[in-house]
Enzyme design. Structure first.
Site, PDB file in Angstrom:
ATOM      1  CB  ALA A 146       8.029  -1.591  -9.190  1.00 46.04           C
TER       2      ALA A 146
ATOM      3  CG  PHE B 208       4.453   1.497  -0.920  1.00 45.08           C
ATOM      4  CD1 PHE B 208       2.991   1.465  -0.525  1.00 45.08           C
ATOM      5  CD2 PHE B 208       4.762   0.775  -0.575  1.00 45.08           C
ATOM      6  CE1 PHE B 208       2.731   0.439  -0.626  1.00 45.08           C
ATOM      7  CE2 PHE B 208       4.350  -0.797   0.064  1.00 45.08           C
ATOM      8  CZ  PHE B 208       3.355  -1.001  -0.809  1.00 45.08           C
ATOM      9  CE  LYS B 209       0.986  -2.018  -4.285  1.00 39.20           C
ATOM     10  NZ  LYS B 209       0.311  -1.028  -3.188  1.00 39.20           N
ATOM     11  CG  ASP B 210       7.724   4.288  -7.972  1.00 36.05           C
ATOM     12  OD1 ASP B 210       7.316   3.595  -8.760  1.00 36.05           O
ATOM     13  OD2 ASP B 210       6.883   5.265  -7.142  1.00 36.05           O
TER      14      ASP B 210
END
Ligand code: PLP
Length: 433
Positions: free
Chosen positions: A111, A106-108
């Protein structure tokens, strides 16, 4: 929009400054001066705006006029270039899959949004921006993929040698170009120490423009609101607002969900789902915030005992933890039950969860057992293939590699070895500049 430091000493900053410096000069976290109300049409059951348009309206007030409208529209569209489907597991429980991005985590979204904003700001600067990140695994990969090829920005990622998974290491070390992976002979804390020291090195700061890319950066934190909007747009019209269970480590994701709720998103209740690192569940139960040393678990991206974004959550509630309890509850989930849930949900519902999602699932189930009239979803924050050992232990089955990973696994690793010594790190940075 202007941002104030939660330490209250540094002057206000706009979105550009807050993104460029990450943390306020007084060491505080930036927090928006006010929380915007969403236009009712964004959450209406017959919403006609498409997701990109809706996302633009959510982000616009936070960004203000430091990025022109057309550019922000492109940034948003580029950030949301993959699906976040709400998948039904049974009558009452769904999974919000946030792992369809380039690094399957989910950090995509955070970022990608941050990298594109920083790229936009770097265009107007004479010097290159150096993004320094220490990672225990997932953050580095998302940041590497997000910033790959962004002009004017050099990314330096420090990771502990031998302590990240094979997939994670490939994601960190195969980008090349403006992404520099440093394989540190030490643990995550050693990586973190090197980065922190660089940020306080006045002489280095005079020579390099440095910033960080962790979730304290407003440009990484705020776009996470979009997940919750996307889930609501997929939630059945006839149902009452969902219970939302968020696997939590540094609490950036949950904090973003609460911002969305404050802005008008219908939510029945939030659950902060923690693993054995239970500082927040204990705080809500006993009223004392007392972090203990963190413990290693199978949901390792949540092995945080003193979550950096918790202070922002308190701020949303005017620092009143009682009013926070009206909408948020928190539970701690054990190791064995996590693996057991992966196995059970796999055999009973033919649905494979990763260990982080499984913590969210269990926390949600506990609530639903006590409240038979409620329904909800949990956030599936990573693809199970990123944690093959635990998932295979739990289910006894091999996890199939998705196509995008097969290509990645074939690429050569490019990393510079680094002793955990500051002078060596500093020299390396200066050589890159
Ligand atoms: C980072 C991460 C989390 C925790 O998110 P926070 O915003 O730090 O609370 C949960 N699951 C996975 C897979 C992660 O990578």
């Amino acid at each position: 929009m202007r941002y104030r430091s939660l330490k209250g000493i540094a002057p206000m900053a706009d979105f550009r400054e807050a993104t460029l410096v990450g943390q306020a000069p007084d060491g505080g976290l930036y927090f928006p001066e006010c929380i915007p109300r969403w236009d009712g049409s964004l959450t209406a059951s017959d919403a006609t705006t498409d997701m990109h348009e809706a996302a633009f309206h959510v982000m616009r007030p936070y960004v203000g006029d430091v990025i022109p409208e057309r550019d922000l529209q492109d940034i948003v569209a580029d950030t949301l270039s993959f699906e976040t489907p709400l998948v039904r597991i049974d009558e009452r429980v769904s999974s919000l899959e946030l792992h369809h991005g380039p690094t399957l985590a989910f950090k995509d979204v955070g970022a990608r949004f941050m990298s594109r904003c920083l790229g936009h700001f770097a265009k107007g600067m004479e010097e290159r921006v150096f993004v320094l990140v220490a990672t225990s695994g997932d953050t580095g990969g998302a940041v590497a993929q997000g910033f790959m090829g962004v002009e004017g920005v050099e990314v330096v990622i420090l990771y502990p040698s031998g302590k990240v998974s094979v997939v994670q290491e490939k994601q960190l070390t195969t980008a090349g170009g403006n992404i520099h992976a440093l394989e540190v002979k030490g643990d995550f804390d050693a990586c973190q120490r090197l980065v922190k020291r660089a940020f306080t090195d006045v002489e280095l700061k005079n020579r390099l423009f440095m910033t960080s890319a962790n979730s304290i950066n407003v440009a990484r934190w705020l776009p996470q609101q979009l997940y919750y909007l996307s889930a609501w747009r997929q939630w059945p019209e006839t149902e009452r607002p969902p219970v939302v269970s968020v696997p939590s480590g540094n609490f950036g994701n949950l904090c973003a969900g609460l911002m969305a709720w404050k802005s008008g998103l219908p939510v029945g209740r939030f659950i902060a789902a923690c693993n054995l690192n239970d500082t927040v569940p204990r705080f809500l139960r006993e009223g004392v915030y007392h972090p203990r040393p963190s413990v290693a678990t199978v949901s390792n991206a949540m092995d945080v005992s003193d979550p950096s974004n918790f202070i922002r959550i308190l701020e949303i509630f005017g620092r009143d933890s009682l009013s926070m309890k009206d909408i948020v509850e928190s539970v701690s989930i054990g190791e064995e039950e996590t693996l057991d849930a992966i196995s059970r949900v796999s055999s009973e519902h033919d649905y494979l969860m990763d260990p982080h999602g499984a913590v969210g699932y269990l926390a949600l189930m506990r609530r639903l057992e006590r409240h038979p009239e409620e329904k909800g979803y949990f956030l599936e924050t990573a693809h199970p293939v990123k944690f093959p050992d635990s998932v295979e232990t739990a289910t006894g089955q091999k996890v199939e590699l998705p196509a995008q990973l097969k290509t990645l696994m074939a690429l050569p690793k490019k990393a510079l070895p680094l002793e955990p010594e500051y002078e060596a790190f500093r020299d390396l940075l200066l050589r890159l500049s």
